[in-house]
Design a protein around this motif. Structure first.
Motif, PDB file in Angstrom:
ATOM      1  N   ARG A  26       0.812  -1.215   0.000  1.00 12.94           N
ATOM      2  CA  ARG A  26       0.000   0.000   0.000  1.00 12.94           C
ATOM      3  C   ARG A  26       0.849   1.270   0.000  1.00 12.94           C
ATOM      4  O   ARG A  26       0.421   2.316  -0.500  1.00 12.94           O
ATOM      5  N   LEU A  27       2.050   1.211   0.588  1.00 10.85           N
ATOM      6  CA  LEU A  27       2.933   2.374   0.591  1.00 10.85           C
ATOM      7  C   LEU A  27       3.412   2.728  -0.805  1.00 10.85           C
ATOM      8  O   LEU A  27       3.565   3.905  -1.152  1.00 10.85           O
ATOM      9  N   PHE A  28       3.656   1.698  -1.630  1.00  7.52           N
ATOM     10  CA  PHE A  28       4.225   1.942  -2.957  1.00  7.52           C
ATOM     11  C   PHE A  28       3.197   1.876  -4.080  1.00  7.52           C
ATOM     12  O   PHE A  28       3.490   2.251  -5.214  1.00  7.52           O
ATOM     13  N   ASP A  29       1.997   1.407  -3.774  1.00 11.87           N
ATOM     14  CA  ASP A  29       0.963   1.315  -4.798  1.00 11.87           C
ATOM     15  C   ASP A  29      -0.394   1.512  -4.126  1.00 11.87           C
ATOM     16  O   ASP A  29      -0.806   0.693  -3.307  1.00 11.87           O
ATOM     17  N   PRO A  30      -1.088   2.621  -4.435  1.00 12.73           N
ATOM     18  CA  PRO A  30      -2.372   2.889  -3.778  1.00 12.73           C
ATOM     19  C   PRO A  30      -3.449   1.868  -4.118  1.00 12.73           C
ATOM     20  O   PRO A  30      -4.460   1.775  -3.428  1.00 12.73           O
ATOM     21  N   GLU A  31      -3.245   1.099  -5.201  1.00 10.56           N
ATOM     22  CA  GLU A  31      -4.240   0.103  -5.590  1.00 10.56           C
ATOM     23  C   GLU A  31      -4.220  -1.082  -4.618  1.00 10.56           C
ATOM     24  O   GLU A  31      -3.168  -1.537  -4.191  1.00 10.56           O
ATOM     25  N   GLU A  32      -5.408  -1.561  -4.286  1.00 15.21           N
ATOM     26  CA  GLU A  32      -5.509  -2.685  -3.372  1.00 15.21           C
ATOM     27  C   GLU A  32      -5.056  -3.986  -4.038  1.00 15.21           C
ATOM     28  O   GLU A  32      -5.315  -4.216  -5.214  1.00 15.21           O
ATOM     29  N   GLN A  33      -4.367  -4.817  -3.258  1.00 12.20           N
ATOM     30  CA  GLN A  33      -4.034  -6.167  -3.679  1.00 12.20           C
ATOM     31  C   GLN A  33      -5.043  -7.089  -2.995  1.00 12.20           C
ATOM     32  O   GLN A  33      -4.991  -7.293  -1.783  1.00 12.20           O
TER      33      GLN A  33
END
Length: 478
Positions: free
Chosen positions: A29-36
């Motif tokens: 989440r820190l490096f990619d705002p998209e949810e995994q």
């Protein structure tokens, strides 16, 4: 060569797996705002399994809102990422998972800011989360963003132990220990906050009267205006002052109502009631003259009229308000300047107002006008209450008729010297009221060292809602 049996291979620790899931989600989440999706569902299962609220995983939920709904978590956030002493024996792996979930929430809310325009509400929420992050590091709310490092005479203890140590590992090395990075974290938080304000384009908004009129005054917005007022001019400065004035007027109305509803002085029956019609006590007059009732004439003859006492016992009082204006006390500064102005309007109350950080400023000439007072404050800086005491002591000319209200979190540099002078004020006969929180929410932090000594002195710290302070002052002054 024999093959190892299944008993030779240790089974994976489920707590270690849970902690890794939470930290992998944190990094993602820190490096990619998209949810995994996989990490989100796995993290939700972990959080629910260890008995924490799912709101911890909601990026739109502030730490404050989570704590408000689950107040038992407040103590766990305090000192969460500060170093802890090494302990012998087995690690509490379940507790490590719990701390990992709480730490992830704080870190994501502060450092995973979203792109795009920022509203005043979003800025206020981030500032609240930043305060919880500072508390998690063992610092005072506002301390790092105010330019004061996490070490030195005025730092908050980490949890219940001593100050932040630059060498501790904390929690066996499994809870994020960022204490070594505190000197760099402060500027980074300041940079993030400045970026949010820039994305608000506050100065640009202030330069447009139409846009400025749409802003809703809030404590966070007022703080930004007070910090930036010296950099504004022309229309922008005028609109900033108008917003401050609107907020001051709104809070003043609320606090004035609280003052009016608070306990008032006893009736002074030594003063004869004023014999005017509005003071006529009709019920008592009828009752006292019932013996003069004439059944034949159906008429009551009144020999004497009775009047209500309206005079109340009042004594000329002096109120000395001392306010810490350092970075973590903005809310208190605003509330107390307004409160002081209200009491300054009461008859026979002589109000003096002093603000301090490492220097003290006598704001008494403007105590009746909180707007003018706030424009003369300088928010931020260090804390040295001894300089404020130097200004306050000469004002205590008649101790028996003086009350000194000291508003601060009491994280002081020269703590023993300051406390000794406060104890001397108390012994002189003046009423000394230490106040650790005068916010609307009532939440605040007070140095435990001062709290215990004030308790021993017989002057416990008032902390909680501002109504408590209003009641204390109104009871004493009227």
């Amino acid at each position: 060569m024999t093959r190892p049996t299944s008993g030779d291979v240790p089974a994976p620790d489920p707590h270690d797996n849970r902690r890794q899931v939470l930290y992998w989600r944190l990094l993602a989440r820190l490096f990619d705002p998209e949810e995994q999706a996989t990490l989100e569902s796995a993290s939700l299962a972990v959080v629910e399994d260890i008995g924490l609220p799912p709101a911890l995983l909601d990026p739109d939920a502030s730490v404050g809102s989570v704590v408000q709904r689950h107040p038992e978590l407040a103590a766990e956030f305090d000192g969460l990422m500060a170093p802890e002493p090494e302990e012998d024996g087995a690690r509490d792996r379940a507790a490590e998972v719990r701390r990992a979930a709480l730490a992830s929430k704080v870190l994501l809310n502060v450092f995973a800011s979203r792109p795009g325009n920022v509203t005043a509400e979003q800025l206020a929420r981030w500032q609240s989360d930043a305060e919880w992050f500072e508390r998690a590091l063992g610092c005072r709310p506002g301390e790092l963003r105010g330019g004061r490092g996490g070490r030195g005479g005025g730092t908050k203890p980490a949890g219940t132990g001593g100050g932040v140590s630059p060498t501790g590992t904390g929690g066996g090395g499994h809870t994020p220990d960022l204490s070594r990075l505190i000197p760099a974290i402060g500027p980074e938080l300041g940079s993030i906050e400045a970026g949010l304000v820039k994305r608000m384009r506050l100065r640009e908004v202030l330069a447009d009267p139409t846009l400025a009129s749409r802003l809703t005054p809030s404590m966070s917005l007022i703080e930004q205006l007070l910090r930036d007022k010296n950099n504004l001019s022309g229309v922008a400065l005028a609109n900033a002052k108008a917003l401050i004035r609107r907020y001051v007027d709104e809070v003043t109305e609320v606090l004035r109502t609280q003052v009016e509803k608070s306990t008032v002085g006893e009736l002074d029956r030594s003063v004869p009631p004023k014999r005017v019609f509005r003071n006529l006590d009709i019920d008592r007059t009828i009752w006292k003259n019932l013996t003069n009732w004439s059944p034949k004439e159906e008429r009551l003859y009144v020999d004497r009229l009775y009047y209500r006492h309206t005079s109340r016992k009042t004594t000329p009082q002096r109120l000395v308000v001392v306010v810490d204006q350092s970075g973590s006390m903005v809310d208190s500064m605003v509330n107390c300047t307004i409160l002081a102005s209200i009491f300054a309007g009461l008859p026979k109350v002589d109000v003096h107002l002093i603000a301090y950080d490492t220097q003290a400023l006598d704001l008494t000439p403007w105590a009746h006008d909180p707007f003018e007072t706030l424009l003369r404050t300088k928010l931020g800086g260090g804390t040295d209450g001894t300089v404020a005491m130097t200004l306050a002591q000469p004002k205590i000319s008649e101790p028996r008729n003086t009350v000194v209200v000291w508003i601060s979190d009491f994280y002081e540099w020269r703590h023993q010297e300051l406390f000794d002078s406060m104890a001397a004020v108390h012994r002189s006969g003046a009423r000394f009221i230490p106040v650790g929180s005068v916010t609307s929410s009532g939440r605040g932090s007070v140095n435990p060292w001062f709290r215990e000594r004030f308790k021993d002195l017989g002057t416990p710290v008032i902390s909680g809602h501002i109504k408590k302070l209003v009641h204390e002052l109104k009871t004493f002054l009227t």
